[in-house]
Design an enzyme around this catalytic site. Sequence first.
Site, PDB file in Angstrom:
ATOM      1  N   ALA A   1      -5.161  -7.631  -1.761  1.00 25.09           N
ATOM      2  CA  ALA A   1      -3.852  -7.271  -2.351  1.00 25.09           C
ATOM      3  C   ALA A   1      -3.839  -7.591  -3.847  1.00 25.09           C
ATOM      4  CB  ALA A   1      -2.706  -7.975  -1.627  1.00 25.09           C
TER       5      ALA A   1
ATOM      6  N   SER B   1     -11.346   0.811  -0.201  1.00 26.28           N
ATOM      7  CA  SER B   1     -12.776   1.083  -0.321  1.00 26.28           C
ATOM      8  C   SER B   1     -13.485   0.748   0.997  1.00 26.28           C
ATOM      9  CB  SER B   1     -13.358   0.252  -1.468  1.00 26.28           C
ATOM     10  OG  SER B   1     -14.700   0.579  -1.679  1.00 26.28           O
TER      11      SER B   1
ATOM     12  N   ASP C   1      -5.204   5.888  -1.908  1.00 24.74           N
ATOM     13  CA  ASP C   1      -6.399   5.889  -2.766  1.00 24.74           C
ATOM     14  C   ASP C   1      -7.692   5.805  -1.957  1.00 24.74           C
ATOM     15  OD1 ASP C   1      -6.153   3.238  -2.182  1.00 24.74           O
ATOM     16  OD2 ASP C   1      -5.856   2.544  -4.240  1.00 24.74           O
TER      17      ASP C   1
ATOM     18  N   GLY D   1      -4.715  -5.074  -6.337  1.00 23.65           N
ATOM     19  CA  GLY D   1      -4.629  -3.878  -7.182  1.00 23.65           C
ATOM     20  C   GLY D   1      -5.992  -3.270  -7.466  1.00 23.65           C
ATOM     21  N   LEU D   2      -7.017  -3.774  -6.772  1.00 22.52           N
ATOM     22  CA  LEU D   2      -8.396  -3.313  -7.024  1.00 22.52           C
ATOM     23  C   LEU D   2      -8.903  -2.376  -5.935  1.00 22.52           C
ATOM     24  CD1 LEU D   2      -9.855  -6.755  -8.207  1.00 22.52           C
ATOM     25  CD2 LEU D   2      -9.277  -4.796  -9.655  1.00 22.52           C
ATOM     26  N   GLY D   3      -8.065  -2.070  -4.961  1.00 18.14           N
ATOM     27  CA  GLY D   3      -8.430  -1.091  -3.924  1.00 18.14           C
ATOM     28  C   GLY D   3      -9.480  -1.566  -2.936  1.00 18.14           C
TER      29      GLY D   3
ATOM     30  N   LYS E   1     -12.021  -0.816  -7.727  1.00 21.25           N
ATOM     31  CA  LYS E   1     -11.711   0.157  -8.803  1.00 21.25           C
ATOM     32  C   LYS E   1     -10.718  -0.445  -9.783  1.00 21.25           C
ATOM     33  CE  LYS E   1      -7.353   1.144  -7.275  1.00 21.25           C
ATOM     34  NZ  LYS E   1      -6.163   0.654  -7.949  1.00 21.25           N
TER      35      LYS E   1
HETATM   36  O1  C5P Z   1      -0.799   4.893   0.662  1.00 20.93           O
HETATM   37  P1  C5P Z   1      -0.761   3.413   0.723  1.00 20.93           P
HETATM   38  O2  C5P Z   1      -0.551   2.906   2.123  1.00 20.93           O
HETATM   39  O3  C5P Z   1      -1.933   2.749   0.086  1.00 20.93           O
HETATM   40  O4  C5P Z   1       0.498   2.968  -0.126  1.00 20.93           O
HETATM   41  C1  C5P Z   1       1.070   1.699  -0.032  1.00 20.93           C
HETATM   42  C2  C5P Z   1       2.504   1.768  -0.515  1.00 20.93           C
HETATM   43  O5  C5P Z   1       2.524   2.063  -1.924  1.00 20.93           O
HETATM   44  C3  C5P Z   1       3.311   2.884   0.130  1.00 20.93           C
HETATM   45  O6  C5P Z   1       3.946   2.433   1.283  1.00 20.93           O
HETATM   46  C4  C5P Z   1       4.310   3.247  -0.946  1.00 20.93           C
HETATM   47  O7  C5P Z   1       5.399   2.347  -0.891  1.00 20.93           O
HETATM   48  C5  C5P Z   1       3.568   2.957  -2.253  1.00 20.93           C
HETATM   49  N1  C5P Z   1       2.998   4.168  -2.870  1.00 20.93           N
HETATM   50  C6  C5P Z   1       3.831   5.076  -3.512  1.00 20.93           C
HETATM   51  N2  C5P Z   1       3.302   6.180  -4.126  1.00 20.93           N
HETATM   52  C7  C5P Z   1       1.967   6.409  -4.121  1.00 20.93           C
HETATM   53  C8  C5P Z   1       1.105   5.492  -3.479  1.00 20.93           C
HETATM   54  C9  C5P Z   1       1.648   4.382  -2.869  1.00 20.93           C
HETATM   55  O8  C5P Z   1       5.057   4.895  -3.533  1.00 20.93           O
HETATM   56  N3  C5P Z   1       1.477   7.485  -4.749  1.00 20.93           N
END
Ligand code: C5P
Length: 296
Positions: free
Chosen positions: A96, A104, A136, A98-100, A11
């Site tokens: 890692a 996914s 996401d 930024g493309l998810g 994404k």
């Molecule tokens: O939710 P996820 O594990 O993908 O998020 C990775 C890191 O990104 C989290 O540990 C947090 O530090 C940061 N994050 C955030 N706010 C969000 C999504 C992610 O601070 N809405």
Amino acid sequence: MKKVERICPAKVNLFLKILGTRPDGYHELLTLMQTIDLADSIEVWEEGSSVEMQCDQKALPTSDLNLMVKAAWFFLTKARLKTGVRMRLVKRVPVAAGLGGGSSDGAHTLLALNELFGHPLSAGDLWELAARLGSDVPFFLTGGLAVCRGRGEIVEPVAYNEKWCFVLINPGVPLSTRSVYEAVNPIIDSRLTASEDLLRIVLGAVQEKDCQKLSQVLCNDLEAPAIQKMPRLAEIKRALREAGSAGAWVAGSGPTIFGIAAKEDQAREISQKAQNLLSNKSYRFYVAKSFLPSGK
Ligand code: C5P
């Protein structure tokens, strides 16, 4: 033996505003995401009594840390299935980046296992597991174009079947999402109403397929902290613009940089020019199109 295969699209965020920090330590987001056809693919089948996976990229962890393995355990537990699964991942989306990509893969593991075992879980169950896997991950259960709120897990799909083209440049080194969020300026000046208004303008430009207008309003609050963490991103952005892209932005939390084009031949030309401008051998260049929820 029944096997289920799925395509796991990456994404880009066409808009990302941070509205504040939350008591749970996450950031409150208003973002517009679009799946693209730069994609991994997975295959799952029932075997043994545990969860195991293989990946064509040997460096990728396939332990319980992998979101596909976590997703499979979450699924088997929630569906009360006392069996095992094997999974195969073909990785094309940079890690890692930024493309998810990992999110996914996790979301599509849930969908693939639900299909494999005859849909024991409801859409609500899958959403709940996806939200536990990562912010996401729920977006990838539906994909396409969607407005996401909260941590990113509240997803409102936008009915839109036109395709955009994207030029992507990945510097070939990972950037931790957490470290980028930690570098966000705590003084957040974006007011909710202003952000909602801006989102409406962005959505209008997307729906009109107006490349120039979109390039003027597309924005990402994670861009400044990502560039602070990896200053070479500023150089990649400059090169992409010099190559003819109407704009260049950090994808999600970075470090991939993307540009937009209405037509594929334009995107390929921009990508080629950017490759000529950037001589770094570790950089990877991709041209991608929107990936629709219909799987096309
Ligand atoms: O939710 P996820 O594990 O993908 O998020 C990775 C890191 O990104 C989290 O540990 C947090 O530090 C940061 N994050 C955030 N706010 C969000 C999504 C992610 O601070 N809405």
